[in-house]
Design a protein around this motif. Structure first.
Motif, PDB file in Angstrom:
ATOM      1  N   ALA A 323      20.674 -88.077 -83.060  1.00  0.00           N
ATOM      2  CA  ALA A 323      21.374 -86.729 -83.040  1.00  0.00           C
ATOM      3  C   ALA A 323      19.904 -85.997 -82.843  1.00  0.00           C
ATOM      4  O   ALA A 323      19.961 -84.991 -81.913  1.00  0.00           O
ATOM      5  N   GLU A 324      18.689 -86.163 -82.951  1.00  0.00           N
ATOM      6  CA  GLU A 324      17.570 -85.401 -82.859  1.00  0.00           C
ATOM      7  C   GLU A 324      17.205 -85.393 -81.293  1.00  0.00           C
ATOM      8  O   GLU A 324      16.822 -84.528 -80.860  1.00  0.00           O
ATOM      9  N   ARG A 325      17.510 -86.984 -81.023  1.00  0.00           N
ATOM     10  CA  ARG A 325      17.023 -87.070 -79.512  1.00  0.00           C
ATOM     11  C   ARG A 325      18.070 -86.292 -78.571  1.00  0.00           C
ATOM     12  O   ARG A 325      17.633 -86.025 -77.627  1.00  0.00           O
ATOM     13  N   VAL A 326      19.240 -86.513 -78.845  1.00  0.00           N
ATOM     14  CA  VAL A 326      20.201 -85.668 -78.090  1.00  0.00           C
ATOM     15  C   VAL A 326      19.979 -84.007 -77.991  1.00  0.00           C
ATOM     16  O   VAL A 326      20.229 -83.544 -77.088  1.00  0.00           O
ATOM     17  N   LEU A 348      17.599 -75.635 -84.567  1.00  0.00           N
ATOM     18  CA  LEU A 348      18.641 -76.320 -83.887  1.00  0.00           C
ATOM     19  C   LEU A 348      18.604 -77.773 -84.307  1.00  0.00           C
ATOM     20  O   LEU A 348      19.556 -78.340 -84.776  1.00  0.00           O
ATOM     21  N   VAL A 349      17.353 -78.358 -84.338  1.00  0.00           N
ATOM     22  CA  VAL A 349      17.364 -79.856 -84.645  1.00  0.00           C
ATOM     23  C   VAL A 349      17.385 -79.958 -86.229  1.00  0.00           C
ATOM     24  O   VAL A 349      18.236 -81.069 -86.587  1.00  0.00           O
ATOM     25  N   ILE A 355      23.336 -80.773 -91.070  1.00  0.00           N
ATOM     26  CA  ILE A 355      25.012 -80.687 -90.793  1.00  0.00           C
ATOM     27  C   ILE A 355      25.304 -82.278 -91.336  1.00  0.00           C
ATOM     28  O   ILE A 355      26.384 -82.573 -91.996  1.00  0.00           O
ATOM     29  N   ILE A 356      24.593 -83.262 -90.459  1.00  0.00           N
ATOM     30  CA  ILE A 356      25.003 -84.539 -90.604  1.00  0.00           C
ATOM     31  C   ILE A 356      24.743 -85.069 -91.951  1.00  0.00           C
ATOM     32  O   ILE A 356      25.620 -85.757 -92.809  1.00  0.00           O
ATOM     33  N   ILE A 395      19.555 -79.028-102.313  1.00  0.00           N
ATOM     34  CA  ILE A 395      18.295 -78.105-102.447  1.00  0.00           C
ATOM     35  C   ILE A 395      17.195 -78.659-101.528  1.00  0.00           C
ATOM     36  O   ILE A 395      16.439 -77.804-100.772  1.00  0.00           O
ATOM     37  N   LEU A 396      16.802 -80.012-101.313  1.00  0.00           N
ATOM     38  CA  LEU A 396      15.881 -80.462-100.526  1.00  0.00           C
ATOM     39  C   LEU A 396      16.136 -79.997 -99.064  1.00  0.00           C
ATOM     40  O   LEU A 396      15.315 -79.893 -98.450  1.00  0.00           O
ATOM     41  N   LEU A 397      17.289 -80.064 -98.732  1.00  0.00           N
ATOM     42  CA  LEU A 397      17.642 -79.792 -97.292  1.00  0.00           C
ATOM     43  C   LEU A 397      17.177 -78.305 -97.093  1.00  0.00           C
ATOM     44  O   LEU A 397      16.616 -78.078 -96.089  1.00  0.00           O
ATOM     45  N   ILE A 398      17.664 -77.381 -97.981  1.00  0.00           N
ATOM     46  CA  ILE A 398      17.272 -76.120 -97.752  1.00  0.00           C
ATOM     47  C   ILE A 398      15.767 -76.057 -97.789  1.00  0.00           C
ATOM     48  O   ILE A 398      15.382 -75.203 -97.009  1.00  0.00           O
ATOM     49  N   ALA A 399      15.204 -76.482 -98.558  1.00  0.00           N
ATOM     50  CA  ALA A 399      13.817 -76.343 -98.825  1.00  0.00           C
ATOM     51  C   ALA A 399      13.031 -76.770 -97.717  1.00  0.00           C
ATOM     52  O   ALA A 399      12.078 -76.230 -96.993  1.00  0.00           O
TER      53      ALA A 399
END
Length: 684
Positions: A323-326, A348-349, A355-356, A395-399
């Motif tokens: 997903a990051e490469r795309v 974006l990345v 989201i994934i 929480i870690l994703l938001i941070a």
């Protein structure tokens, strides 16, 4: 019974023995329902009896009986589990021969209902809908070459998903326009959904393969795996509405899972070399096969939560990488951004990655919440731990997203030293101060985010963070008293930065240390000497600082000429040399005031000392200017017959005569003494 059913029966027996354990655990917990609360009078009587010394003595002498009772209850629970597992095994074993007949009866019911309502068989109707959707898709594909996109990634996405959207819309329109019989509607609905889902997954895999995220080998195996999975899910979804026996449905699901297991196992043992050219090892294949078998067993015994955690551990990193490469390929070609660390690119990345992960986490939460055999429901500690882990990931994703956005923004605002050439002094000074303060702010922000995220995660995991914060405060006070030098260095550094005493890239001198400021931490500064040595000096030891890179620099040098030199002529030569230096493309931009003759500094014993000087920007180029000026002055003096003063020594005439007379007298005295000595020896 044939060999295949016998093999399946043996395998299903082992799986059902494991699968019945969580089922029995739930039934046991359900049987221990809380009793109705007794009236207050009986509670008072019970408390009085418990206070009786005889009752206390009797209770103290009964531990062995309680232990025996607990052992008997545990033995009965194990026997119940074994009995239910055996019953489940026999039910599935008996259902294996009935699978073909169950499927045939379901198909017959669908055909009968279709004929009663005047419909063709389900296969013909499904083929017709697919053909109509394919016709609209073909018409849409004819317009693909007319549509031009600047982004190759966007063009590829349009080519993959555009026809699929047209096919989906056309098929949905036909499906909703027809009033289907109930059973026929189920068959057509799940068949269309499986086709659309398969094509959607293959579209993403195709785009990932085009950007290098998936190899051709894995793409071919994913196609087979996705096809088997789509067919299995469609058939499993149809079986319940079509009235297939639950045990036969379970056997069908196990058969499809076994087919998926074999496809994945073949992929492991026939995979090609990796990206670095290393062949797969036998040990790695064995470990991967055992891991795959463990995942399949977890699914078979209905431990769906642990099964999906094992799937995520292997598949999720690859999905995130693809997903990051795309996303990066799309963004770089769509927005023409070469800076991969720009805030928009990071948003974006990292947003797609978040989201994934959130979708995967949400699916795991649904599986774990609605799974009746989940272990965590019977243990409050595990339930708190699992819910805390779910919240901690969010929480870690938001941070992480906040840190990456802040870091990319700070890096984009961080100017380079090479870009300051030719700018106004105030602009260059402001950019230098940004280069000095922004890295410190970035490090401080990282520390704050880490602390806040860590404290929040601990709080969500059920840890009381109040004592931790209080203990950290006490520990900080103790550290402050025990390391006063460290505190002094940090506080001194803060005041140096507040006073704007130095910036990154400036030349400073403090005591015996001098050099260009390369970087600094909370307690020390890093200086690069012009000969390459690096000084790491604590802020507390700097003291007074001499900054040679602020605003402007005056450089002076002296030369000696003979007494008879024409000073006015030397001044004209210096003025001409200053004009030539101003016109130099490399050195000219560094001048504030050109080179000129300052005048006579002093009259020496063997010549006149005259001084030259110029004013330059504090870029460190004044040394190069001075060296060039020396060269040009030497050449100009030679062309104009002007020499440099040299020390000479002269001996006066009277001093010569006195020296000669002294020498003659010494020689005469020596001769007389020699003659006297010779006469004395002859008389004897």
């Amino acid at each position: 019974m044939s060999k295949l059913p016998a093999f399946l029966s043996s395998l299903l027996f082992c799986l059902m023995v494991l699968g019945a354990i969580p089922v029995m655990a739930q039934s046991s917990s359900a049987g221990n329902a809380p009793a109705v609360a007794p009236p207050p009078e009986k509670v008072a009587q019970l408390l009085k009896l418990l206070d009786d010394p005889e009752v206390k003595t009797w209770l103290q002498n009964k531990p062995a009986t309680r232990l025996e009772t607990a052992e008997q209850e545990a033995t009965l629970a194990v026997e119940d589990i074994e009995a239910q597992a055996r019953s489940r095994f026999h039910a599935l074993r008996a259902a294996v021969p009935t699978v073909p007949s169950e499927i045939a009866n379901a198909a017959a019911r669908v055909r009968q209902q279709a004929s009663e309502h005047g419909f063709a068989p389900a296969a013909i109707l499904l083929l017709g809908i697919v053909c109509v959707g394919a016709a609209f898709e073909w018409l849409f594909r004819r317009t693909l070459h007319r549509t031009k996109f600047e982004s190759p990634a966007l063009a590829q996405a349009y080519a993959q998903f555009g026809p699929l959207i047209v096919f989906t819309v056309a098929s949905a329109f036909i499906f909703f326009a027809v009033n289907w019989p109930p059973l026929l509607r189920v068959v057509v609905l799940y068949s269309l959904l499986s086709i659309i889902a398969y094509r959607l997954a293959m579209g993403f895999c195709r785009i990932s393969m085009d950007v290098g995220g998936t190899s051709r080998f894995h793409y071919s195996r994913i196609r087979i795996f996705a096809a088997v999975l789509a067919i299995g899910i469609a058939i499993w979804s149809m079986c319940r509405p079509l009235g297939v026996n639950p045990d036969a449905r379970a056997v069908i699901v196990y058969l499809f899972s076994l087919a998926l297991f074999l496809v994945a196992l073949e992929t492991i043992w026939h995979r090609p070399f990796d990206r670095k050219g290393n062949p797969p090892t036998r040990t790695g294949n064995i470990v991967a096969s055992l891991y795959l078998a463990a995942l399949w067993l977890l699914w078979c015994v209905n431990l769906s939560g642990f099964f999906w955690i094992g799937i995520y551990a292997v598949v999720l990193p690859r999905i995130l990488l693809g997903a990051e490469r795309v996303t990066s390929a799309f963004a770089l070609t769509r927005w023409s951004e070469n800076a991969v660390n720009s805030p928009r690119m990071v948003l974006l990345v990292r947003g797609v990655r978040a989201i994934i992960i959130l979708l995967a986490l949400g699916w795991l939460g649904l599986v774990w919440r609605y799974n009746p055999n989940v272990i965590a429901r019977d243990n409050p500690f595990l339930q708190t731990l699992i819910y805390g882990l779910f919240k901690s990931v969010i929480i870690l994703l938001i941070a992480d997203l906040a840190w990456q956005l802040a870091k990319s923004y700070i890096d984009s605002r961080l100017p380079s030293a090479e870009s300051d050439v030719g700018l106004a002094p105030d602009v260059a000074a402001r950019r230098a101060r940004l280069r000095t303060l922004l890295p410190i702010f970035r490090n401080a922000l990282a520390a704050v985010l880490i602390c806040v995220a860590a404290m929040t995660v601990l709080a969500e995991m059920g840890v009381q963070i109040g004592p931790i914060i209080a203990g950290a405060g006490i520990f900080g006070v103790a550290i402050g008293f025990g390391s006063q030098t460290l505190v002094k260095d940090i506080v001194s550094g803060v005041f140096y930065l507040m006073d704007d005493a130095f910036r990154v890239g400036e030349w400073i001198e403090s005591g015996s240390y001098n050099g260009v400021v390369e970087s600094f931490s909370l307690r020390s500064i890093r200086l690069r000497h012009h000969r390459g040595s690096v000084f790491t000096v604590p802020f507390g030891e700097l003291g007074a600082i001499r900054n040679g890179s602020r605003d402007w620099v005056v450089d002076k040098f002296r030369i000696r000429v003979p007494f008879k030199t024409d000073i006015n002529k030397v001044g004209k030569i210096a003025k001409e040399i200053g004009k030539q230096l101003l016109e130099d493309p490399e050195l000219g931009p560094h001048f504030i005031k050109p080179l000129k003759l300052k005048g006579v500094e002093q009259i020496g014993e063997f010549g006149i000392e005259i001084s030259f000087g110029f004013t330059a920007r504090p870029t460190g180029e004044q040394t190069a200017i001075r060296r060039r000026a020396y060269t040009m002055i030497t050449q100009a003096f030679a062309e104009n017959d002007i020499s440099f003063a040299q020390p000479t020594f002269q001996v006066g005439g009277e001093e010569k005569e006195a020296a000669a007379a002294a020498l003659y007298k010494r020689q005469a005295d020596a001769a007389a003494q020699a003659a006297a000595e010779g006469g004395a020896s002859g008389g004897t």
